[in-house]
Design an enzyme around this catalytic site. Structure first.
Site, PDB file in Angstrom:
ATOM      1  N   ASN A  91       0.785  -1.320   0.065  1.00 47.94           N
ATOM      2  CA  ASN A  91       0.031   0.074  -0.001  1.00 47.94           C
ATOM      3  C   ASN A  91       0.630   1.194  -0.109  1.00 47.94           C
ATOM      4  OD1 ASN A  91      -2.319   1.754   0.929  1.00 47.94           O
ATOM      5  ND2 ASN A  91      -0.665   1.929   2.598  1.00 47.94           N
ATOM      6  N   SER A 139      -4.200   3.054  -8.470  1.00 45.42           N
ATOM      7  CA  SER A 139      -5.058   4.430  -8.169  1.00 45.42           C
ATOM      8  C   SER A 139      -5.778   4.327  -9.644  1.00 45.42           C
ATOM      9  CB  SER A 139      -4.298   5.433  -7.928  1.00 45.42           C
ATOM     10  OG  SER A 139      -4.967   6.732  -8.164  1.00 45.42           O
ATOM     11  N   TYR A 152       3.125  10.579 -10.775  1.00 41.97           N
ATOM     12  CA  TYR A 152       2.151   9.823  -9.927  1.00 41.97           C
ATOM     13  C   TYR A 152       1.654   8.921 -10.805  1.00 41.97           C
ATOM     14  CZ  TYR A 152      -1.255   8.376  -6.405  1.00 41.97           C
ATOM     15  OH  TYR A 152      -2.071   7.783  -5.715  1.00 41.97           O
ATOM     16  N   VAL A 187      -9.224   9.523  -1.935  1.00 44.13           N
ATOM     17  CA  VAL A 187      -9.602   9.061  -0.419  1.00 44.13           C
ATOM     18  C   VAL A 187      -9.425  10.112   0.356  1.00 44.13           C
ATOM     19  CG1 VAL A 187      -9.319   7.079   1.101  1.00 44.13           C
ATOM     20  CG2 VAL A 187      -9.309   6.593  -1.443  1.00 44.13           C
TER      21      VAL A 187
HETATM   22  N1  LIG Z   1      -5.599   9.045  -0.821  1.00 44.05           N
HETATM   23  C1  LIG Z   1      -5.844   8.738  -2.129  1.00 44.05           C
HETATM   24  O1  LIG Z   1      -6.955   9.604  -2.744  1.00 44.05           O
HETATM   25  C2  LIG Z   1      -5.659   7.583  -2.769  1.00 44.05           C
HETATM   26  C3  LIG Z   1      -6.151   7.283  -3.959  1.00 44.05           C
HETATM   27  C4  LIG Z   1      -5.697   6.036  -4.624  1.00 44.05           C
HETATM   28  C5  LIG Z   1      -4.651   5.495  -4.238  1.00 44.05           C
HETATM   29  N2  LIG Z   1      -4.206   6.038  -3.164  1.00 44.05           N
HETATM   30  C6  LIG Z   1      -2.843   5.092  -2.787  1.00 44.05           C
HETATM   31  O2  LIG Z   1      -2.855   4.515  -1.680  1.00 44.05           O
HETATM   32  C7  LIG Z   1      -1.991   4.370  -0.804  1.00 44.05           C
HETATM   33  C8  LIG Z   1      -1.766   4.989   0.796  1.00 44.05           C
HETATM   34  O3  LIG Z   1      -1.934   6.429   0.295  1.00 44.05           O
HETATM   35  P1  LIG Z   1      -2.744   7.335   1.517  1.00 44.05           P
HETATM   36  O4  LIG Z   1      -3.587   8.146   0.896  1.00 44.05           O
HETATM   37  O5  LIG Z   1      -3.238   6.537   2.849  1.00 44.05           O
HETATM   38  O6  LIG Z   1      -1.504   8.436   2.094  1.00 44.05           O
HETATM   39  P2  LIG Z   1      -0.881   8.556   3.435  1.00 44.05           P
HETATM   40  O7  LIG Z   1       0.267   9.866   3.025  1.00 44.05           O
HETATM   41  O8  LIG Z   1      -1.808   9.034   4.232  1.00 44.05           O
HETATM   42  O9  LIG Z   1      -0.053   7.396   4.095  1.00 44.05           O
HETATM   43  C9  LIG Z   1       0.881   6.742   3.213  1.00 44.05           C
HETATM   44  C10 LIG Z   1       1.822   6.058   4.373  1.00 44.05           C
HETATM   45  O10 LIG Z   1       2.613   5.459   3.469  1.00 44.05           O
HETATM   46  C11 LIG Z   1       4.020   5.581   4.346  1.00 44.05           C
HETATM   47  N3  LIG Z   1       5.089   5.563   3.506  1.00 44.05           N
HETATM   48  C12 LIG Z   1       5.557   6.736   2.649  1.00 44.05           C
HETATM   49  N4  LIG Z   1       6.775   6.233   2.014  1.00 44.05           N
HETATM   50  C13 LIG Z   1       7.071   4.925   2.389  1.00 44.05           C
HETATM   51  C14 LIG Z   1       7.913   4.173   2.369  1.00 44.05           C
HETATM   52  N5  LIG Z   1       9.166   4.522   1.615  1.00 44.05           N
HETATM   53  N6  LIG Z   1       8.161   3.054   2.939  1.00 44.05           N
HETATM   54  C15 LIG Z   1       7.198   2.544   3.661  1.00 44.05           C
HETATM   55  N7  LIG Z   1       6.058   3.397   4.043  1.00 44.05           N
HETATM   56  C16 LIG Z   1       5.985   4.954   3.399  1.00 44.05           C
HETATM   57  C17 LIG Z   1       3.579   7.070   4.901  1.00 44.05           C
HETATM   58  O11 LIG Z   1       4.496   7.170   6.096  1.00 44.05           O
HETATM   59  C18 LIG Z   1       2.416   6.840   5.374  1.00 44.05           C
HETATM   60  O12 LIG Z   1       2.100   6.237   6.587  1.00 44.05           O
HETATM   61  C19 LIG Z   1      -0.523   5.123  -1.737  1.00 44.05           C
HETATM   62  O13 LIG Z   1      -0.004   4.005  -2.516  1.00 44.05           O
HETATM   63  C20 LIG Z   1      -1.545   5.998  -2.686  1.00 44.05           C
HETATM   64  O14 LIG Z   1      -0.902   6.201  -3.846  1.00 44.05           O
HETATM   65  C21 LIG Z   1      -4.367   7.275  -2.364  1.00 44.05           C
END
Ligand SMILES: NC(=O)c1ccc[n+]([C@@H]2O[C@H](COP(=O)([O-])OP(=O)(O)OC[C@H]3O[C@@H](n4cnc5c(N)ncnc54)[C@H](O)[C@@H]3O)[C@@H](O)[C@H]2O)c1
Length: 252
Positions: A91, A139, A152, A187
């Protein structure tokens, strides 16, 4: 497939979607190894989750997915502390588009590649694993181009292709491993909030804001339910599950 008593390793689990995914697995009786690069946030989340769930079912280990040796430690910890490994949720991801855009490739693509290869090696029955399921976080941005985050979007499109190529490999399918892909739209997490509020990492935050307005924004729990479907429904392999606030769930 029931997740009860299964062991899951979730990357980027300290907050946001990763935390939500971890929590739904815990609610359904799984053991979960939370992993994240952010030690302080991971410790806090672990404390909060151990207050709600049996503390023998949840642990945290710091793991930067760009670091091979830290991934090795995380997988070894899942086995030694929680008793095995059945589910891997890749994730962790970031959205830097500015001067640090290469970090986005390093984490989203290279980190996910490293972690997926390790997951396959640990799950494959011909290598001592028990089989299991991997879910990689893509995503909707990996399916539909947008002008806000070219790097991205490219990394998320690459995750889909990379995952599906592995999913076609008979060494994987013949050894009890399923690979699925989750593709959410917006999200409600820090990742989105930061980009909209500060606008520092997206190229056109104004367009991002318009897109959020049009598509809507989901609570983490909605994405977590979709993950559970990809994990528990054994007919799902090489599936891309799209989910958005406006259109709901559909398979690509
Ligand atoms: N929020 C959205 O709208 C959305 C939509 C589609 C996909 N995503 C994807 O969901 C995933 C989670 O995103 P989120 O929205 O919860 O973001 P977020 O920033 O709230 O959480 C991301 C987490 O990943 C950790 N992280 C970052 N770099 C890291 C690394 N090198 N190794 C391990 N952990 C690491 C961070 O410390 C954080 O806890 C991501 O892959 C993001 O691309 C998010």
């Amino acid at each position: 497939m029931s997740v009860a008593h299964k062991v899951a390793l979730v990357t980027g689990a300290a907050q946001g979607i990763g935390r939500g995914l971890s929590e739904i697995l815990l609610k359904h009786g799984a053991k979960v190894l939370l992993t994240d690069v952010n030690q302080a946030a991971g410790d806090k989340t672990l404390a909060e989750l151990t207050a709600k769930y049996d503390q023998s079912r949840v642990a945290f280990v710091q793991c930067d997915i760009t670091k091979q040796e830290q991934l090795e430690t995380a997988f070894a910890t899942a086995k030694s502390q929680l008793g095995g490994i059945d589910i891997v949720v890749n994730n962790a991801g970031i959205g830097d588009e500015g001067d640090r855009w290469e970090n986005t490739v390093d984490v989203n693509l290279k980190g996910t590649v490293k972690a997926t290869k390790m997951a396959i090696d640990n799950l494959r029955k011909d290598r001592g694993g028990k089989g299991g399921v991997i879910v990689n976080m893509a995503s909707m941005a990996g399916l539909n181009p947008n002008p806000c985050g070219p790097v991205y979007c490219a990394t998320k499109a690459a995750i889909i292709m990379f995952s599906q190529c592995w999913g076609m490999n008979p060494d994987v399918t013949g050894n009890g491993v399923r690979i699925n892909i989750l593709a959410p739209a917006f999200v409600d997490t820090d990742l989105v909030k930061q980009q909209l509020q500060k606008g520092k990492d997206v190229i056109r935050p104004d367009i991002a804001a318009m897109m959020v307005e049009r598509v809507g924004i989901m609570p983490v729990e909605q994405v977590a339910e979709a993950l559970l479907e990809l994990v528990t429904d054994e007919s799902k392999h090489n599936a891309v599950l799209k989910i958005s606030a406006s259109t709901g769930k559909s398979y690509q």
